[in-house]
Scaffold this motif. Structure first.
Motif, PDB file in Angstrom:
ATOM      1  N   UNK A  25       7.240  66.274  36.811  1.00  0.00           N
ATOM      2  CA  UNK A  25       6.538  66.311  35.527  1.00  0.00           C
ATOM      3  C   UNK A  25       7.556  66.565  34.414  1.00  0.00           C
ATOM      4  N   UNK A  26       7.152  66.350  33.182  1.00  0.00           N
ATOM      5  CA  UNK A  26       8.056  66.525  32.050  1.00  0.00           C
ATOM      6  C   UNK A  26       8.122  67.990  31.614  1.00  0.00           C
ATOM      7  N   UNK A  27       9.276  68.355  31.055  1.00  0.00           N
ATOM      8  CA  UNK A  27       9.457  69.665  30.439  1.00  0.00           C
ATOM      9  C   UNK A  27      10.065  69.494  29.055  1.00  0.00           C
ATOM     10  N   UNK A  28       9.828  70.482  28.197  1.00  0.00           N
ATOM     11  CA  UNK A  28      10.380  70.508  26.840  1.00  0.00           C
ATOM     12  C   UNK A  28      11.099  71.849  26.707  1.00  0.00           C
ATOM     13  N   UNK A  29      12.403  71.835  26.914  1.00  0.00           N
ATOM     14  CA  UNK A  29      13.198  73.064  26.948  1.00  0.00           C
ATOM     15  C   UNK A  29      13.645  73.423  25.534  1.00  0.00           C
ATOM     16  N   UNK A  30      13.563  74.722  25.204  1.00  0.00           N
ATOM     17  CA  UNK A  30      13.988  75.150  23.872  1.00  0.00           C
ATOM     18  C   UNK A  30      14.529  76.570  23.923  1.00  0.00           C
ATOM     19  N   UNK A  31      15.255  76.933  22.866  1.00  0.00           N
ATOM     20  CA  UNK A  31      15.668  78.309  22.639  1.00  0.00           C
ATOM     21  C   UNK A  31      15.791  78.533  21.145  1.00  0.00           C
TER      22      UNK A  31
END
Length: 209
Positions: free
Chosen positions: A84-90
């Motif tokens: 599945x897709x992920x949207x990684x951020x910081x």
């Protein structure tokens, strides 16, 4: 005796095995703690020597590893091993970025040039939390299930930093000067219990993303 040599400022410097065991106030081992040695003479810190990026993966809707430690100046790849897709951020001061919805492998690794702690999240799966500890020097390690960290460092004077994502302020502020001269072991007992980890691995309406 354990001994190897490091090239520092053009000289061969003998290294020793420096071990730290991180314990809870009750004496239980603490996993996922980082110990880092920063030389008091910061001119002795070598430049990053590896060109191979570190890896922070996403497996079973969790960051893997939970805690990654690198030296300032290193690069990190963020593959997505889930289906599945992920949207990684910081939004961390040490590194702010976003990797918008993607599967498999992002286009290129990211550079982490500033020392500090980078907290990671996924904009789709709120329980996904991971951490990148960006150390000033290359002399660091992460505790295993026994709470032990072993660092191979040149002989010299250092400031020891110990960090864990669930540490409370009193322990986060602690530092200790240490001498690396012969192989040695140090017990680091937390003054306060760690915060509770409250993020569960859940299913939700975004399971297909």
């Amino acid at each position: 005796m354990f001994a190897v040599c490091f090239a520092v400022l053009g000289c061969s410097v003998q290294a020793e095995r420096f071990s730290v065991t991180v314990l809870s106030p009750e004496g239980n081992p603490v996993e996922h703690a980082v110990a880092a040695l920063v030389p008091l003479d910061k001119s002795l810190i070598p430049e990053v020597s590896t060109s191979t990026p570190a890896v922070m993966d996403q497996i079973d809707r969790q960051f893997s590893p939970y805690v990654l430690a690198i030296q300032a100046g290193e690069w990190v790849n963020f593959p997505n091993s889930d289906s599945i897709k992920h949207h990684v951020y910081s939004f961390s001061e040490a590194k702010s970025f976003q990797l918008r919805l993607y599967k498999d492998k992002p286009p290129e690794p990211l550079a982490f040039e500033k020392p500090g702690v980078v907290a990671l999240g996924c904009n789709i799966h709120d329980w996904m939390i991971g951490y990148i500890y960006v150390a000033e020097s290359p002399w660091f390690g992460i505790s295993d299930t026994s709470g032990e960290i072993t660092i191979e460092a040149p002989q010299g004077e250092y400031q020891l930093h110990v960090w864990h994502p669930l540490m409370k302020p009193a322990d986060l502020a602690r530092e200790q000067n240490v001498t690396v001269a012969t192989s040695s072991q140090l017990a680091w007992t937390l003054q306060e219990a760690l915060h509770s980890l409250t993020h569960d691995h859940l299913t939700d309406e975004f399971d297909e993303y």
